[in-house]
Motif scaffolding. Structure first.
Motif, PDB file in Angstrom:
ATOM      1  N   GLY A 206       0.810  -1.210   0.000  1.00  0.00           N
ATOM      2  CA  GLY A 206       0.000   0.000   0.000  1.00  0.00           C
ATOM      3  C   GLY A 206       0.839   1.254   0.000  1.00  0.00           C
ATOM      4  O   GLY A 206       0.369   2.332   0.352  1.00  0.00           O
TER       5      GLY A 206
ATOM      6  N   PRO B 212      -2.607  -8.762   2.545  1.00  0.00           N
ATOM      7  CA  PRO B 212      -3.345  -9.193   3.740  1.00  0.00           C
ATOM      8  C   PRO B 212      -4.730  -9.722   3.376  1.00  0.00           C
ATOM      9  O   PRO B 212      -5.343  -9.288   2.411  1.00  0.00           O
ATOM     10  CB  PRO B 212      -3.427  -7.911   4.577  1.00  0.00           C
ATOM     11  CG  PRO B 212      -2.258  -7.091   4.123  1.00  0.00           C
ATOM     12  CD  PRO B 212      -2.088  -7.397   2.667  1.00  0.00           C
TER      13      PRO B 212
ATOM     14  N   GLU C   3      -7.596  -9.323   4.791  1.00  0.00           N
ATOM     15  CA  GLU C   3      -8.664  -8.323   4.866  1.00  0.00           C
ATOM     16  C   GLU C   3      -8.236  -7.044   4.157  1.00  0.00           C
ATOM     17  O   GLU C   3      -7.106  -6.588   4.331  1.00  0.00           O
ATOM     18  CB  GLU C   3      -9.006  -8.023   6.329  1.00  0.00           C
ATOM     19  CG  GLU C   3      -9.627  -9.193   7.080  1.00  0.00           C
ATOM     20  CD  GLU C   3     -10.939  -9.631   6.464  1.00  0.00           C
ATOM     21  OE1 GLU C   3     -11.715  -8.747   6.018  1.00  0.00           O
ATOM     22  OE2 GLU C   3     -11.196 -10.844   6.405  1.00  0.00           O
ATOM     23  N   PRO C   4      -9.136  -6.442   3.369  1.00  0.00           N
ATOM     24  CA  PRO C   4      -8.783  -5.188   2.696  1.00  0.00           C
ATOM     25  C   PRO C   4      -8.566  -4.069   3.695  1.00  0.00           C
ATOM     26  O   PRO C   4      -9.148  -4.058   4.785  1.00  0.00           O
ATOM     27  CB  PRO C   4      -9.995  -4.916   1.804  1.00  0.00           C
ATOM     28  CG  PRO C   4     -11.115  -5.689   2.415  1.00  0.00           C
ATOM     29  CD  PRO C   4     -10.491  -6.894   3.030  1.00  0.00           C
ATOM     30  N   SER C   5      -7.711  -3.128   3.324  1.00  0.00           N
ATOM     31  CA  SER C   5      -7.446  -1.989   4.191  1.00  0.00           C
ATOM     32  C   SER C   5      -8.692  -1.122   4.303  1.00  0.00           C
ATOM     33  O   SER C   5      -9.657  -1.252   3.533  1.00  0.00           O
ATOM     34  CB  SER C   5      -6.300  -1.155   3.616  1.00  0.00           C
ATOM     35  OG  SER C   5      -6.703  -0.582   2.374  1.00  0.00           O
ATOM     36  N   ALA C   6      -8.680  -0.216   5.265  1.00  0.00           N
ATOM     37  CA  ALA C   6      -9.830   0.664   5.459  1.00  0.00           C
ATOM     38  C   ALA C   6     -10.131   1.472   4.209  1.00  0.00           C
ATOM     39  O   ALA C   6     -11.296   1.713   3.865  1.00  0.00           O
ATOM     40  CB  ALA C   6      -9.561   1.593   6.647  1.00  0.00           C
TER      41      ALA C   6
ATOM     42  N   ARG D 213     -12.041  -0.817   1.732  1.00  0.00           N
ATOM     43  CA  ARG D 213     -13.307  -1.449   2.113  1.00  0.00           C
ATOM     44  C   ARG D 213     -14.504  -0.917   1.342  1.00  0.00           C
ATOM     45  O   ARG D 213     -15.377  -1.703   0.956  1.00  0.00           O
ATOM     46  CB  ARG D 213     -13.526  -1.302   3.620  1.00  0.00           C
ATOM     47  CG  ARG D 213     -12.660  -2.242   4.442  1.00  0.00           C
ATOM     48  CD  ARG D 213     -12.790  -1.975   5.925  1.00  0.00           C
ATOM     49  NE  ARG D 213     -11.684  -2.584   6.656  1.00  0.00           N
ATOM     50  CZ  ARG D 213     -11.218  -2.126   7.812  1.00  0.00           C
ATOM     51  NH1 ARG D 213     -11.780  -1.044   8.370  1.00  0.00           N
ATOM     52  NH2 ARG D 213     -10.218  -2.728   8.405  1.00  0.00           N
TER      53      ARG D 213
ATOM     54  N   TYR E 296      -3.656   1.684  -6.706  1.00  0.00           N
ATOM     55  CA  TYR E 296      -3.817   0.938  -5.466  1.00  0.00           C
ATOM     56  C   TYR E 296      -2.856   1.402  -4.377  1.00  0.00           C
ATOM     57  O   TYR E 296      -3.086   1.153  -3.192  1.00  0.00           O
ATOM     58  CB  TYR E 296      -3.644  -0.559  -5.717  1.00  0.00           C
ATOM     59  CG  TYR E 296      -4.914  -1.236  -6.182  1.00  0.00           C
ATOM     60  CD1 TYR E 296      -5.888  -1.628  -5.265  1.00  0.00           C
ATOM     61  CD2 TYR E 296      -5.150  -1.484  -7.523  1.00  0.00           C
ATOM     62  CE1 TYR E 296      -7.052  -2.253  -5.682  1.00  0.00           C
ATOM     63  CE2 TYR E 296      -6.312  -2.106  -7.957  1.00  0.00           C
ATOM     64  CZ  TYR E 296      -7.266  -2.484  -7.024  1.00  0.00           C
ATOM     65  OH  TYR E 296      -8.431  -3.099  -7.438  1.00  0.00           O
TER      66      TYR E 296
ATOM     67  N   SER F 250      -7.094   6.243  -1.550  1.00  0.00           N
ATOM     68  CA  SER F 250      -7.940   7.307  -1.000  1.00  0.00           C
ATOM     69  C   SER F 250      -7.849   8.598  -1.803  1.00  0.00           C
ATOM     70  O   SER F 250      -8.362   9.632  -1.371  1.00  0.00           O
ATOM     71  CB  SER F 250      -7.546   7.588   0.463  1.00  0.00           C
ATOM     72  OG  SER F 250      -7.717   6.442   1.271  1.00  0.00           O
TER      73      SER F 250
END
Length: 526
Positions: free
Chosen positions: A38, A53, A55-58, A61, A89, A93
């Motif tokens: 990231g 990872p 789970e995807p990062s915040a 999501r 990616y 944000s």
């Protein structure tokens, strides 16, 4: 001719022959490391980066939480939707997105639905949606279509998904006719100028997406698609370049990899120059199969001698066209050596096109180049109105981003031509010069050749065809050996890829794997 690392698979219509072509590339480990962490892209590395990872990062999501709005999309039984993904990616944000086109055909039953089967036809640059609607969604074995929702996506930069655009139709017509076996410095300069004009057009028309169409980013999009579809694991069939995309996915997301079939496999450890030279040898192998068959036919336009004699006659004919193109019915597009070579290469992807190729060569030798031009147009995805699909644009954009250029300038190509001609006396020089295209690319390469091991992934089926022109068999051996759980399935035959091309042995083995999870026996050959 622009055949540099273009690899596609059987499955849509190539003239009357029922082909689709494909492109090859390797993904970038530097960008891959960035995507995993990231963070910003760093320098390339020849080893695997950490898996993403679970789970995807915040920041990611909201992308995974989006709901697809399915709608009818022109072909009965198929639905389409648009999925958003971050442009970069490394900076999800930023607020900059790409819109990716997705299509599906729901499982037909009977039997319990097994989830989604995502398919990719290769390229890079092949339209997944076009492949799904024209072939996979109706032509895959009925028992597979009964149990899976058939799904595909146009990868970023391709077709309906924020496509890379480069040249107008007339300029692309001119580009496809540029001599790629230059005989002197003036012809070399003209070829270099053509590559520069192509690259500048891509930069002018596609500046925003050009740095963000790598295989790594496309693999991240695959996981986003998996999540949005609601599948715990990705079930996937990738052909040709699609094998690299699938292997990259498994390496990034080994815990999310399900049943993966990689058909017509690529070897990600091969450098750009080695990929191009290997592919040159692959087309020579395919041509010699065609030549042996042609020499048995009473109407073979290249004569009845041995393969060396048949090959020499084709080389002589190419030289004739280089000096004096023949008419095609289109005054602005006579058949010269470049278009003729592309037409021949197009037909070598599938042995069912050999009769068409014999007829086209016969016509061209009699002064009518329309048949070979039609084959070349199918390769380039040129429409009757003179427009082009974005296949060649996306192909270059992905290839040139995924690896450093094979050559940095004409002198390097000149030095390498003998090794290419050793690989293929018929196609070697043209393939060598075609490999110069990335030298002038405006977006700097983000990756390099590296191993893909996918440690922790379940068994992955890698399929290789012994006389495959576009993805030589040794590439399948290489990828299967790298993958921690790779299982090699061999088809002893001609043509590009094996699944769904008439081998009951291959189809039965893959169907059992997709439907039951039963892996083919190690070393199985068909």
């Amino acid at each position: 001719m622009d055949t540099s690392r273009l690899l596609r698979t059987t499955g849509t219509v190539l003239a009357a022959a029922g082909l689709l072509l494909s492109g090859c590339t390797t993904s970038g480990s530097a960008q891959r490391a960035s995507a995993s962490a990231g963070g910003a892209t760093g320098s390339g590395a020849a080893h695997a980066a950490p898996a993403v990872p679970e789970e995807p990062s915040a920041a990611l999501r909201p992308y995974y939480a989006q709901k697809l709005r399915w709608r009818e999309c022109g072909v009965p039984g198929f639905e389409c939707a648009t999925m958003k993904a971050p442009l970069d990616y490394a900076h999800p944000s930023s607020g900059q997105d790409v819109e990716l086109a997705v299509a599906r055909k729901k499982a037909t039953g009977p039997g319990k639905r097994l989830g989604s089967l995502v398919v990719n036809p290769g390229g890079p640059g092949g339209s997944g949606i076009g492949y799904l609607q024209a072939y996979a969604g109706i032509g895959y074995p009925a028992q597979v279509r009964a149990r899976y929702d058939m799904v595909s996506i146009d990868p970023r930069g391709v077709a309906r998904s924020s496509p890379v655009e480069c040249l107008t139709g007339p300029r692309m017509d001119a580009y496809t006719q540029v001599d790629q076996t230059p005989d002197d410095a003036a012809e070399q300069a003209k070829l270099v100028e053509a590559f520069k004009e192509f690259a500048a057009g891509c930069q002018e028309r596609s500046r925003r997406v050009l740095p963000h169409v790598s295989t790594v980013e496309a693999a991240r999009d695959l996981d986003l698609l998996r999540g949005v579809l609601g599948d715990e694991k990705l079930t996937y069939v990738g052909a040709s370049y699609g094998t690299l995309l699938g292997a990259t996915y498994a390496d990034l997301f080994p815990g999310r990899a399900g049943r993966l079939v990689l058909d017509g496999a690529m070897d990600p450890t091969r450098s750009a120059i080695d990929l191009n030279r290997d592919q040159t040898a692959g087309f020579e192998t395919a041509f010699r199969s065609f030549a042996r068959d042609c020499a048995k036919q009473a109407e073979c336009p290249l004569g009845r001698g041995n393969t060396d004699q048949v090959a020499q006659r084709l080389r002589d004919f190419f030289r004739t066209l280089d000096a004096k193109p023949v008419p095609t019915g289109e005054p602005a597009r006579p058949l010269g050596e470049a278009l003729a070579t592309t037409g021949v290469i197009a037909a070598l992807y599938d042995e069912s096109a050999w009769p068409q190729l014999r007829e086209a060569i016969t016509q061209a030798m009699d002064g009518d180049g329309a048949g070979l031009l039609s084959l070349a147009d199918s390769y380039y995805e040129r429409e009757p109105d003179g427009s082009y699909a974005n296949l060649m644009y996306a192909n270059a954009a992905v290839n040139c981003l995924d690896q450093p250029p094979a050559f940095t300038g004409p002198a390097a190509v000149t030095a390498a031509v003998p090794s290419f001609e050793k690989a293929s006396p018929v196609f070697g020089a043209g393939f060598a010069w075609a490999s110069l295209n990335c030298a002038y690319w405006p977006a700097k390469a983000t990756g390099t050749a590296h191993r893909l091991e996918a440690k922790g992934a379940p068994p992955i089926v890698v399929v290789g065809t012994t006389r495959d022109p576009a993805t030589p068999y040794k590439w399948a051996q290489g990828l299967a050996g790298q993958l921690d759980s790779g299982v090699l399935l061999t088809y002893d035959g001609d043509g590009h890829t094996a699944y769904g091309r008439g081998s009951d042995c291959i189809d039965t083995a893959i169907n059992r794997y997709l439907l039951e999870g039963t892996t083919p026996a190690a070393g199985k050959k068909c």
